[in-house]
Write a protein that holds these residues in place. Structure first.
Motif, PDB file in Angstrom:
ATOM      1  N   MET A  89       0.842  -1.168   0.000  1.00  0.00           N
ATOM      2  CA  MET A  89       0.000   0.000   0.000  1.00  0.00           C
ATOM      3  C   MET A  89       0.894   1.241   0.000  1.00  0.00           C
ATOM      4  O   MET A  89       1.822   1.338   0.795  1.00  0.00           O
ATOM      5  CB  MET A  89      -0.899  -0.023   1.240  1.00  0.00           C
ATOM      6  CG  MET A  89      -1.671   1.225   1.442  1.00  0.00           C
ATOM      7  SD  MET A  89      -2.863   1.245   2.811  1.00  0.00           S
ATOM      8  CE  MET A  89      -2.132   0.271   4.056  1.00  0.00           C
ATOM      9  N   ASP A  90       0.598   2.169  -0.901  1.00  0.00           N
ATOM     10  CA  ASP A  90       1.331   3.431  -0.947  1.00  0.00           C
ATOM     11  C   ASP A  90       0.847   4.353   0.161  1.00  0.00           C
ATOM     12  O   ASP A  90      -0.341   4.406   0.463  1.00  0.00           O
ATOM     13  CB  ASP A  90       1.115   4.140  -2.292  1.00  0.00           C
ATOM     14  CG  ASP A  90       1.751   3.396  -3.453  1.00  0.00           C
ATOM     15  OD1 ASP A  90       2.723   2.661  -3.220  1.00  0.00           O
ATOM     16  OD2 ASP A  90       1.274   3.561  -4.586  1.00  0.00           O
ATOM     17  N   THR A  91       1.772   5.071   0.758  1.00  0.00           N
ATOM     18  CA  THR A  91       1.383   6.066   1.754  1.00  0.00           C
ATOM     19  C   THR A  91       1.250   7.424   1.071  1.00  0.00           C
ATOM     20  O   THR A  91       1.867   7.673   0.026  1.00  0.00           O
ATOM     21  CB  THR A  91       2.416   6.161   2.896  1.00  0.00           C
ATOM     22  OG1 THR A  91       3.674   6.531   2.345  1.00  0.00           O
ATOM     23  CG2 THR A  91       2.530   4.852   3.644  1.00  0.00           C
ATOM     24  N   ILE A  92       0.412   8.277   1.665  1.00  0.00           N
ATOM     25  CA  ILE A  92       0.239   9.627   1.152  1.00  0.00           C
ATOM     26  C   ILE A  92       0.492  10.598   2.295  1.00  0.00           C
ATOM     27  O   ILE A  92       0.442  10.231   3.468  1.00  0.00           O
ATOM     28  CB  ILE A  92      -1.174   9.850   0.566  1.00  0.00           C
ATOM     29  CG1 ILE A  92      -2.261   9.686   1.637  1.00  0.00           C
ATOM     30  CG2 ILE A  92      -1.418   8.924  -0.621  1.00  0.00           C
ATOM     31  CD1 ILE A  92      -3.654  10.084   1.181  1.00  0.00           C
ATOM     32  N   SER A  93       0.723  11.839   1.937  1.00  0.00           N
ATOM     33  CA  SER A  93       0.918  12.858   2.960  1.00  0.00           C
ATOM     34  C   SER A  93      -0.433  13.407   3.398  1.00  0.00           C
ATOM     35  O   SER A  93      -1.460  13.218   2.744  1.00  0.00           O
ATOM     36  CB  SER A  93       1.775  13.996   2.400  1.00  0.00           C
ATOM     37  OG  SER A  93       1.026  14.745   1.452  1.00  0.00           O
ATOM     38  N   ASN A 126      -1.197  16.448   3.307  1.00  0.00           N
ATOM     39  CA  ASN A 126      -1.596  17.402   2.262  1.00  0.00           C
ATOM     40  C   ASN A 126      -2.300  16.709   1.106  1.00  0.00           C
ATOM     41  O   ASN A 126      -3.235  17.263   0.525  1.00  0.00           O
ATOM     42  CB  ASN A 126      -0.389  18.193   1.750  1.00  0.00           C
ATOM     43  CG  ASN A 126       0.074  19.236   2.747  1.00  0.00           C
ATOM     44  OD1 ASN A 126      -0.682  19.678   3.607  1.00  0.00           O
ATOM     45  ND2 ASN A 126       1.337  19.621   2.653  1.00  0.00           N
ATOM     46  N   ASP A 127      -1.876  15.498   0.749  1.00  0.00           N
ATOM     47  CA  ASP A 127      -2.563  14.736  -0.299  1.00  0.00           C
ATOM     48  C   ASP A 127      -4.004  14.450   0.125  1.00  0.00           C
ATOM     49  O   ASP A 127      -4.940  14.636  -0.639  1.00  0.00           O
ATOM     50  CB  ASP A 127      -1.854  13.411  -0.589  1.00  0.00           C
ATOM     51  CG  ASP A 127      -0.509  13.582  -1.265  1.00  0.00           C
ATOM     52  OD1 ASP A 127      -0.315  14.592  -1.975  1.00  0.00           O
ATOM     53  OD2 ASP A 127       0.346  12.705  -1.079  1.00  0.00           O
ATOM     54  N   VAL A 176      -8.698  15.885  -1.120  1.00  0.00           N
ATOM     55  CA  VAL A 176      -9.922  15.154  -1.440  1.00  0.00           C
ATOM     56  C   VAL A 176     -11.077  15.745  -0.635  1.00  0.00           C
ATOM     57  O   VAL A 176     -11.051  15.734   0.589  1.00  0.00           O
ATOM     58  CB  VAL A 176      -9.784  13.645  -1.136  1.00  0.00           C
ATOM     59  CG1 VAL A 176     -11.067  12.902  -1.500  1.00  0.00           C
ATOM     60  CG2 VAL A 176      -8.593  13.058  -1.881  1.00  0.00           C
ATOM     61  N   GLU A 177     -12.076  16.272  -1.324  1.00  0.00           N
ATOM     62  CA  GLU A 177     -13.252  16.867  -0.677  1.00  0.00           C
ATOM     63  C   GLU A 177     -14.320  15.790  -0.506  1.00  0.00           C
ATOM     64  O   GLU A 177     -15.102  15.518  -1.422  1.00  0.00           O
ATOM     65  CB  GLU A 177     -13.817  18.004  -1.529  1.00  0.00           C
ATOM     66  CG  GLU A 177     -12.932  19.209  -1.589  1.00  0.00           C
ATOM     67  CD  GLU A 177     -13.284  20.251  -0.541  1.00  0.00           C
ATOM     68  OE1 GLU A 177     -14.412  20.242  -0.022  1.00  0.00           O
ATOM     69  OE2 GLU A 177     -12.404  21.073  -0.262  1.00  0.00           O
TER      70      GLU A 177
END
Length: 112
Positions: free
Chosen positions: A1-5, A7-8, A12-13
């Motif tokens: 699984m890729d991690t996101i920050s 801020n990423d 997403v609204e």
């Protein structure tokens, strides 16, 4: 699984809306409904297509609160322009169950 920050994620609204109209999307390739979802005065009513026919009828959808992504660009799906993505999860049989708040919250409330 890729991690996101963080801020990423904040890009997403994810907002709460109420389904105010649901009908069979006869022109769809896969069994689907055309939905109209009210996100309150700031965002208004948006259209969506959802492949949720296995677990819901149009009558069962009316008035339900759902969580949707509202900041994707509009996408043409057959004869309708989808303006949001209603979220859900696949169950063990591959049927989609909607992501819904357990209690009432104001329309348009953002998930954080």
């Amino acid at each position: 699984m890729d991690t996101i920050s963080w801020n990423d994620f904040t890009k997403v609204e994810l907002r709460v809306g109420r389904i105010i109209a649901a009908e069979v999307f006869a022109e769809a390739r896969n069994p689907s409904y055309k939905l109209q979802v009210d996100f309150g005065p700031e965002l208004g009513v948006r259209k969506s297509s959802a492949q949720i026919t296995a677990l819901y009828t149009p009558a069962q959808l009316l008035g339900r609160l759902v969580v949707a992504v509202v900041n994707f660009p509009p996408k043409q799906i057959g004869p309708i322009m989808s303006e949001c993505l209603v979220t859900g999860f696949h169950n063990a049989d591959g049927q989609v169950t909607l992501c819904m708040p357990e209690h009432d919250v104001p329309l348009g409330t953002r998930l954080l």
